[in-house]
Structure formats: C-alpha cells, structure tokens
Enzyme design. Structure first.
Site, PDB file in Angstrom:
ATOM      1  N   GLY A   1       0.816  -1.199   0.000  1.00  0.00           N
ATOM      2  CA  GLY A   1       0.000   0.000   0.000  1.00  0.00           C
ATOM      3  C   GLY A   1       0.846   1.243   0.000  1.00  0.00           C
ATOM      4  O   GLY A   1       2.064   1.194   0.144  1.00  0.00           O
ATOM      5  N   THR A   2       0.164   2.353  -0.147  1.00  0.00           N
ATOM      6  CA  THR A   2       0.806   3.657  -0.180  1.00  0.00           C
ATOM      7  C   THR A   2      -0.277   4.718  -0.154  1.00  0.00           C
ATOM      8  O   THR A   2      -1.453   4.408  -0.222  1.00  0.00           O
ATOM      9  CB  THR A   2       1.666   3.822  -1.454  1.00  0.00           C
ATOM     10  N   THR A   3       0.126   5.950  -0.087  1.00  0.00           N
ATOM     11  CA  THR A   3      -0.784   7.064  -0.319  1.00  0.00           C
ATOM     12  C   THR A   3      -0.037   8.120  -1.105  1.00  0.00           C
ATOM     13  O   THR A   3       1.076   8.499  -0.743  1.00  0.00           O
ATOM     14  CB  THR A   3      -1.295   7.672   1.006  1.00  0.00           C
TER      15      THR A   3
ATOM     16  N   LYS B   1       8.242   7.741  -4.692  1.00  0.00           N
ATOM     17  CA  LYS B   1       7.006   7.337  -5.353  1.00  0.00           C
ATOM     18  C   LYS B   1       6.515   8.388  -6.342  1.00  0.00           C
ATOM     19  O   LYS B   1       5.439   8.239  -6.901  1.00  0.00           O
ATOM     20  CB  LYS B   1       5.928   7.036  -4.314  1.00  0.00           C
TER      21      LYS B   1
ATOM     22  N   ASP C   1       4.013   9.256   0.578  1.00  0.00           N
ATOM     23  CA  ASP C   1       4.813   8.701   1.663  1.00  0.00           C
ATOM     24  C   ASP C   1       6.023   7.998   1.051  1.00  0.00           C
ATOM     25  O   ASP C   1       6.083   7.801  -0.166  1.00  0.00           O
ATOM     26  CB  ASP C   1       3.976   7.744   2.520  1.00  0.00           C
TER      27      ASP C   1
END
Length: 197
Positions: free
Chosen positions: A6-8, A39, A23
């Site tokens: 996951g990530t945002t 990212k 992040d």
C-alpha cells in the site's frame, strides 16, 4: 505469502502550479521493506507521475512516457502538454485492460496550465483539482476535501498535501514513513524535497 502492499499519494492543482506528495514507505505483506522509496517519478522537466501499485509496472509506464515525450518534442518542436500525456497514458492502460498494468497513477504538470489527473488500471481518466491514490485514499481525501480552496497558494497547497499524507499514515498501516516526498511544479520548473514529519 500475501503480497498486499500500500501507499498514499496525493495531487493538488492550484492557480500557480501543482503539488504532488507521497509517503516514502514500501511494504510487502505486513512488513516494512524500506522507508526511503521515491514514489513520484519525473517524466519531463514539467510533468511527473505518482505511483500506487506494482513497482515494475509503473517503471515500465515511466519509460514509455519518457520516450513518448521525447518523440513528441522532436516531432513537433514543443513539449507535450499534461492533458495530452494523460490521454496517451489512458489509451495505453486501456489497450492492456485484459492484462492490466497493476497501477493507479496521478499525473501532474504545468506545461500550458496546471493540470492534475487520476488514472485507474483500465485507463479511466479523471481531471480534477485534487485527488489521491493508494490504500490511504479515504483518509487523504477527507483532508483534501476539507482543506482545498481554489485560491490556495503553492505553500498552502504543499501544507495541505503533507497533512493529507500524514493523516493517511496515522490510520492506514500500509502508508507511513518519517518523511513525505513533495514535488512542486510551476511555470518555472520542478522542485523535489523531502519533508520530515
């Protein structure tokens, strides 16, 4: 092993430019692999993409977009606009919908005007003033909806983006790190920084 990651990432468009933020944590299953991953990937000196999803797929997409942007410049003598690149990427993703690139991408840039777009793995394309991708999207969007105003300045938009990533990191176990990668794109160019939380 469950390979859930996951990530945002967030994107905000304001009058004077675009802010992209993400992040810097990479996770695999329930393990943090690193806290130092980028990212946000520059495609040109005025356009960048954020990554949520398969790292290999997004690296391939970045290479394709970089090549297309160079070809466009040599063929037409001017840079490809952010909207044109977003439409190109939408077509590439849609062409591969039966064997999709497992990514959700924000493309942001300032060529003729500030532009933000969100693309899903099948090529669905939405242009908007702000957007988020990744597992922390619900938390980030709540902050963006509350804080976004069309008259925000670049610094205010940057603070809002950082606040959105921080909120996602406090609630989503797959989002995190001790810093936020922030890319600011204005008519003067692109600037990358890492903000400690």
């Amino acid at each position: 092993m469950n390979r859930k990651t996951g990530t945002t990432t967030v994107g905000i468009k304001v009058k004077d430019g675009v802010i992209l933020a993400a992040d810097t944590q990479a996770s695999l299953d329930h393990m943090v692999e690193t806290l130092n991953i980028r990212k946000i990937i520059p495609i040109t000196d005025r356009i960048a993409i954020t990554t949520a999803g398969s790292v290999g797929d997004v690296q391939m997409i970045a290479r394709i977009l970089e090549a297309e942007a160079r070809y466009y410049y040599f063929a037409w003598g001017r840079p490809m606009t952010t909207k044109a690149m977003a439409n190109l990427l939408s077509n590439i993703l849609n062409e591969n919908k039966w064997f999709p690139y497992l990514v959700q991408i924000i493309i942001g840039g300032y060529v003729d005007e500030p532009t933000i777009a969100n693309l899903d793995p099948y090529g669905g394309l939405i242009f908007d003033n702000y957007t988020a991708t990744g597992s922390g999207t619900p938390f980030a969007i709540a902050i963006l909806e509350e804080g976004y105003k069309e008259n925000l300045g670049i610094e205010e938009a940057k603070e809002l983006a950082i606040k959105a990533i921080k909120a996602a990191g406090s609630r989503d176990v797959y989002t995190g790190s001790k810093k936020v990668q922030v890319v600011t794109i204005t008519k003067e160019g692109m600037q990358e920084e890492f903000i400690k939380l």
